[in-house]
Design a protein around this motif. Structure first.
Motif, PDB file in Angstrom:
ATOM      1  N   GLY A 111      54.316  41.257  32.635  1.00 53.64           N
ATOM      2  CA  GLY A 111      53.904  40.118  31.984  1.00 53.64           C
ATOM      3  C   GLY A 111      52.407  40.229  31.464  1.00 53.64           C
ATOM      4  N   ALA A 112      51.742  41.500  31.218  1.00 52.83           N
ATOM      5  CA  ALA A 112      50.668  41.699  30.733  1.00 52.83           C
ATOM      6  C   ALA A 112      50.851  42.207  29.382  1.00 52.83           C
ATOM      7  CB  ALA A 112      49.887  42.673  31.502  1.00 52.83           C
ATOM      8  N   LEU A 113      49.929  41.810  28.463  1.00 51.18           N
ATOM      9  CA  LEU A 113      49.572  42.295  26.870  1.00 51.18           C
ATOM     10  C   LEU A 113      48.220  42.754  26.959  1.00 51.18           C
ATOM     11  CD1 LEU A 113      50.824  39.120  24.541  1.00 51.18           C
ATOM     12  CD2 LEU A 113      51.815  41.364  25.122  1.00 51.18           C
ATOM     13  N   TRP A 114      48.087  43.940  26.383  1.00 55.28           N
ATOM     14  CA  TRP A 114      46.654  44.475  25.856  1.00 55.28           C
ATOM     15  C   TRP A 114      46.339  43.883  24.880  1.00 55.28           C
ATOM     16  CZ3 TRP A 114      45.677  46.938  21.467  1.00 55.28           C
ATOM     17  CH2 TRP A 114      44.271  47.536  21.452  1.00 55.28           C
ATOM     18  N   GLY A 173      35.571  45.496  24.306  1.00 58.28           N
ATOM     19  CA  GLY A 173      36.133  45.403  23.057  1.00 58.28           C
ATOM     20  C   GLY A 173      37.636  45.189  23.249  1.00 58.28           C
ATOM     21  N   TYR A 174      38.447  45.002  24.502  1.00 60.13           N
ATOM     22  CA  TYR A 174      39.670  44.857  24.917  1.00 60.13           C
ATOM     23  C   TYR A 174      39.764  44.287  26.039  1.00 60.13           C
ATOM     24  CZ  TYR A 174      39.432  48.585  28.316  1.00 60.13           C
ATOM     25  OH  TYR A 174      39.164  49.353  29.357  1.00 60.13           O
ATOM     26  N   GLY A 175      41.115  43.980  26.523  1.00 58.43           N
ATOM     27  CA  GLY A 175      41.066  43.164  27.854  1.00 58.43           C
ATOM     28  C   GLY A 175      42.633  42.945  27.899  1.00 58.43           C
ATOM     29  N   PHE A 176      43.231  42.120  28.895  1.00 63.49           N
ATOM     30  CA  PHE A 176      44.481  41.854  29.242  1.00 63.49           C
ATOM     31  C   PHE A 176      44.720  40.466  29.319  1.00 63.49           C
ATOM     32  CE2 PHE A 176      43.296  46.061  30.529  1.00 63.49           C
ATOM     33  CZ  PHE A 176      44.497  46.816  30.102  1.00 63.49           C
ATOM     34  N   ILE A 177      45.785  39.854  28.826  1.00 68.97           N
ATOM     35  CA  ILE A 177      46.386  38.524  28.949  1.00 68.97           C
ATOM     36  C   ILE A 177      47.546  38.782  29.890  1.00 68.97           C
ATOM     37  CG2 ILE A 177      46.982  36.495  27.792  1.00 68.97           C
ATOM     38  CD1 ILE A 177      45.805  37.514  25.246  1.00 68.97           C
TER      39      ILE A 177
END
Length: 184
Positions: free
Chosen positions: A5-8, A49-53
């Protein structure tokens, strides 16, 4: 470290923290968000500059990726577009690329419309991506990746001339090395 269930999410500006992204997701009516984590540089502590939802399920994450990919993030100034990816879009080592090219797409066709059009006909559709120009407008073609080579072959044989995606019939053909689109 990704999980089910994770999006980059990439291309984030320094002011885009967890609260900013959470407000953007709420403004867009996105449900099922469990948590958001913006990564930082371990040496400087500055945003990377990035993460996870993280979502309640992979299905919710994949639908969100297709629904929001390429759209402008609310309240971003200057406007920044969502750059989202899910681990199911990546090819595993040695895995054949079962993508097709879809062309003659009219301007209103986005990632979500392309994904829905094919996933309603084929059960193993993993992802769909409409190619955009520098201004964020469709170039009139995109790619669809299948989890099954037999479904890819069926789509190649049967989808050219199909109606119902945009205002004119689509064309399909073999895709050539499109992993760069899905593996941002």
């Amino acid at each position: 470290m990704t999980r089910v269930g994770a999006l980059w999410i990439g291309g984030l500006e320094p002011y885009m923290d967890e609260n900013f992204l959470n407000a953007a997701m709420m403004a867009l009516g996105q449900e099922g968000v469990v948590s958001i984590k913006v990564m930082t540089n371990k040496f400087t502590g500055e945003p990377a500059g990035y993460g996870f939802i993280n979502f309640e399920s992979d299905q919710r994450a994949i639908l969100t990726m297709h629904r929001l990919g390429g759209k402008v993030i609310p309240n971003s100034n200057p406007p920044v577009r969502f750059k989202l990816n899910h681990n199911s879009t990546r090819l595993q080592p040695g895995e054949p690329d079962t993508s097709i090219w879809a062309g003659d797409l009219t301007p209103e066709v986005d990632d979500f419309a392309l994904y829905q059009f094919f996933s309603q006909r084929y059960q193993t559709v993993r992802c769909a991506k409409v190619v955009l120009d520098e201004s964020g407008f469709s170039k009139g073609y995109g790619f669809v990746r299948f989890g099954s080579e037999s479904e890819q072959q069926h789509a190649l044989a049967n989808m050219t001339g199909e109606h119902g995606l945009g205002s004119k019939p689509i064309k399909v053909s073999m895709a050539n090395q499109v992993s760069f689109l899905f593996d941002e």
